[in-house]
Design a protein around this motif. Sequence first.
Motif, mmCIF file in Angstrom:
data_model
loop_
_atom_site.group_PDB
_atom_site.id
_atom_site.type_symbol
_atom_site.label_atom_id
_atom_site.label_comp_id
_atom_site.label_asym_id
_atom_site.label_seq_id
_atom_site.Cartn_x
_atom_site.Cartn_y
_atom_site.Cartn_z
ATOM 1 N N LEU A 42 9.173 -3.876 -12.154
ATOM 2 C CA LEU A 42 8.927 -4.744 -13.305
ATOM 3 C C LEU A 42 7.533 -4.508 -13.880
ATOM 4 C CD1 LEU A 42 10.499 -8.063 -11.958
ATOM 5 C CD2 LEU A 42 11.288 -6.793 -13.966
ATOM 6 N N LEU A 43 6.555 -4.230 -12.993
ATOM 7 C CA LEU A 43 5.185 -3.983 -13.444
ATOM 8 C C LEU A 43 5.003 -2.577 -14.005
ATOM 9 C CD1 LEU A 43 3.314 -5.671 -10.455
ATOM 10 C CD2 LEU A 43 3.348 -6.494 -12.813
ATOM 11 N N GLY A 44 5.919 -1.672 -13.643
ATOM 12 C CA GLY A 44 5.816 -0.299 -14.118
ATOM 13 C C GLY A 44 4.808 0.533 -13.347
ATOM 14 N N ARG A 45 4.379 0.032 -12.194
ATOM 15 C CA ARG A 45 3.382 0.743 -11.394
ATOM 16 C C ARG A 45 3.408 0.181 -9.985
ATOM 17 N NH1 ARG A 45 -2.397 1.347 -14.070
ATOM 18 N NH2 ARG A 45 -3.637 2.170 -12.376
ATOM 19 N N LYS A 46 3.143 1.027 -8.996
ATOM 20 C CA LYS A 46 3.162 0.549 -7.616
ATOM 21 C C LYS A 46 1.918 -0.278 -7.335
ATOM 22 C CE LYS A 46 3.830 1.936 -2.824
ATOM 23 N NZ LYS A 46 4.178 3.010 -1.902
ATOM 24 N N VAL A 47 2.113 -1.557 -7.105
ATOM 25 C CA VAL A 47 1.021 -2.479 -6.806
ATOM 26 C C VAL A 47 1.228 -3.120 -5.438
ATOM 27 C CG1 VAL A 47 -0.058 -4.658 -7.478
ATOM 28 C CG2 VAL A 47 0.499 -2.964 -9.221
ATOM 29 N N PHE A 48 2.505 -3.352 -5.085
ATOM 30 C CA PHE A 48 2.833 -3.999 -3.822
ATOM 31 C C PHE A 48 3.387 -2.968 -2.834
ATOM 32 C CE2 PHE A 48 3.793 -7.313 -7.123
ATOM 33 C CZ PHE A 48 2.617 -8.019 -6.939
ATOM 34 N N PRO A 254 -9.025 -4.049 -5.138
ATOM 35 C CA PRO A 254 -8.698 -2.662 -4.795
ATOM 36 C C PRO A 254 -8.613 -2.438 -3.287
ATOM 37 C CG PRO A 254 -10.334 -2.724 -6.541
ATOM 38 C CD PRO A 254 -10.166 -4.135 -6.069
ATOM 39 N N GLU A 255 -9.505 -3.093 -2.521
ATOM 40 C CA GLU A 255 -9.480 -2.942 -1.062
ATOM 41 C C GLU A 255 -8.195 -3.496 -0.469
ATOM 42 O OE1 GLU A 255 -12.040 -3.972 -2.801
ATOM 43 O OE2 GLU A 255 -13.973 -3.453 -1.899
ATOM 44 N N GLU A 256 -7.718 -4.616 -1.025
ATOM 45 C CA GLU A 256 -6.471 -5.207 -0.532
ATOM 46 C C GLU A 256 -5.286 -4.291 -0.820
ATOM 47 O OE1 GLU A 256 -7.332 -10.022 -0.845
ATOM 48 O OE2 GLU A 256 -6.645 -8.923 -2.620
ATOM 49 N N ILE A 257 -5.280 -3.697 -2.011
ATOM 50 C CA ILE A 257 -4.205 -2.768 -2.348
ATOM 51 C C ILE A 257 -4.215 -1.592 -1.386
ATOM 52 C CG2 ILE A 257 -3.369 -1.137 -4.087
ATOM 53 C CD1 ILE A 257 -4.360 -3.074 -6.230
ATOM 54 N N CYS A 258 -5.395 -1.046 -1.121
ATOM 55 C CA CYS A 258 -5.533 0.086 -0.214
ATOM 56 C C CYS A 258 -5.047 -0.270 1.194
ATOM 57 C CB CYS A 258 -6.990 0.547 -0.173
ATOM 58 S SG CYS A 258 -7.327 1.836 1.059
ATOM 59 N N SER A 259 -5.496 -1.403 1.702
ATOM 60 C CA SER A 259 -5.102 -1.817 3.057
ATOM 61 C C SER A 259 -3.600 -2.030 3.157
ATOM 62 C CB SER A 259 -5.843 -3.096 3.460
ATOM 63 O OG SER A 259 -7.227 -2.845 3.632
ATOM 64 N N ASN A 260 -3.011 -2.586 2.104
ATOM 65 C CA ASN A 260 -1.570 -2.819 2.108
ATOM 66 C C ASN A 260 -0.781 -1.513 2.080
ATOM 67 O OD1 ASN A 260 -1.775 -5.612 2.222
ATOM 68 N ND2 ASN A 260 -1.776 -5.849 -0.007
ATOM 69 N N ILE A 261 -1.271 -0.529 1.338
ATOM 70 C CA ILE A 261 -0.591 0.770 1.292
ATOM 71 C C ILE A 261 -0.689 1.467 2.651
ATOM 72 C CG2 ILE A 261 -0.558 3.063 0.231
ATOM 73 C CD1 ILE A 261 0.497 0.852 -1.578
ATOM 74 N N ILE A 262 -1.870 1.377 3.286
ATOM 75 C CA ILE A 262 -2.021 1.954 4.629
ATOM 76 C C ILE A 262 -1.051 1.274 5.585
ATOM 77 C CG2 ILE A 262 -3.581 2.151 6.630
ATOM 78 C CD1 ILE A 262 -5.875 2.515 4.632
ATOM 79 N N ARG A 263 -0.956 -0.033 5.481
ATOM 80 C CA ARG A 263 -0.054 -0.776 6.355
ATOM 81 C C ARG A 263 1.404 -0.379 6.111
ATOM 82 N NH1 ARG A 263 2.732 -5.340 6.476
ATOM 83 N NH2 ARG A 263 2.988 -6.281 8.526
ATOM 84 N N GLU A 264 1.747 -0.135 4.857
ATOM 85 C CA GLU A 264 3.098 0.330 4.522
ATOM 86 C C GLU A 264 3.431 1.606 5.281
ATOM 87 O OE1 GLU A 264 4.695 2.967 0.874
ATOM 88 O OE2 GLU A 264 3.918 1.005 0.278
ATOM 89 N N LYS A 265 2.498 2.560 5.289
ATOM 90 C CA LYS A 265 2.738 3.836 5.977
ATOM 91 C C LYS A 265 2.785 3.653 7.493
ATOM 92 C CE LYS A 265 2.642 5.699 1.947
ATOM 93 N NZ LYS A 265 3.921 5.998 1.266
ATOM 94 N N LEU A 266 1.983 2.731 8.025
ATOM 95 C CA LEU A 266 2.039 2.454 9.465
ATOM 96 C C LEU A 266 3.430 1.938 9.843
ATOM 97 C CD1 LEU A 266 -1.419 0.678 10.005
ATOM 98 C CD2 LEU A 266 -0.824 3.047 10.567
#
Length: 362
Positions: A42-48, A254-266
């Motif tokens: 819906l946002l048109g970009r990966k945010v979550f 930005p730090e929260e987005i980064c941490s969440n993406i790292i967590r996604e890969k974990l």
Amino acid sequence: MNRDEQNLLLAHPPNMPSNPRVLRVAILGAPNAGKSTLSNQLLGRKVFSVSKKVHTTRCQALGVITEEEAQVILLDTPGLISPVKKKKKHNLELSLLEDPWKSMESADLVMVLVDVSDKWTRNQLSPQVLQCLTQFSQVPSILVMNKVDCLKQKSVLLELTAALTEGVVNGKKLKIRQAFLSKPGINCPSPAAKDPNTQSVGGPWRIGWPHFQEIFMLSALSQEDVKILKQYLLAQAQPGPWEFHSEVLTSQTPEEICSNIIREKLLEHLPQEVPYSVQQKTIVWEEGPSGQLVIVQRLMVPKESHVRILIGPKGSLISRIADEVGRDLMNIFLCDVQLHLSVKLFDGPPSAIPAHASSRSS
């Protein structure tokens, strides 16, 4: 990619048109129903962050869609769980229980997401979702049946619609054959009746919600399907002041987005309970000499065996994770990214094999 710039943008008065409209949408559903995937589309970009494992979203995240005079605020909440499951499953945070309810308190519309590809859960709304809908029955709601592309027999959708809506949509009875409702297992007691720790809502026999205003059958991965839902949400926005500047896409730092993406890969790469025990700490977040974003994050785990699993043979796994995260962050922040990850035991020295990945956009 700059926290100060993001904070300034969030604090900036909204640049509203003369006739602004706004809609706050709470997205509810069982864990792994596809809430974050749909929000990103819906946002048109990966945010979550998105993962096949449950509980990727650990607290409420906020996304903003602004088009012309309308602003839609998406409240992407954790999957609804019972207090018993919170205790049993990986010692999950309190936010998994509290945040969906907080979202409901401020919502103008509730979007209930159901994964129709899951044969075990698709026949009825969860007791927790029903409890939310019952307690906030004054808030309009819609049903979104997700992952329809995974169904081989599309006729199942009509049967599921009858069950999940109790045969009523927008105050009108659905003209669907009733044979399905009499099938074995459909009119069985709700899980709420079996679980003494979960409140029963609407009686032990309730499996659906007869007050949905609309039903959408879609695949969150289909741009065409998502566009129809997006236009509906924008049309539902009511006259009122915007909450955010039109350039704001999310309230996350930005730090929260980064941490969440790292967590996604974990979650994607680590087995069983291992990713749920990892704690993250950002050590460095700065702009490099060539304008690239330089990030150093430390991953802390409770067991030596977890250190070995996370690093992988000769550092292969952690390097792969860092490389995948780096590519995602480049697409999110639209700049070159250099990401360094290291692993250490809680209160122990960093691992002898610091994981390193340097990702650059073309």
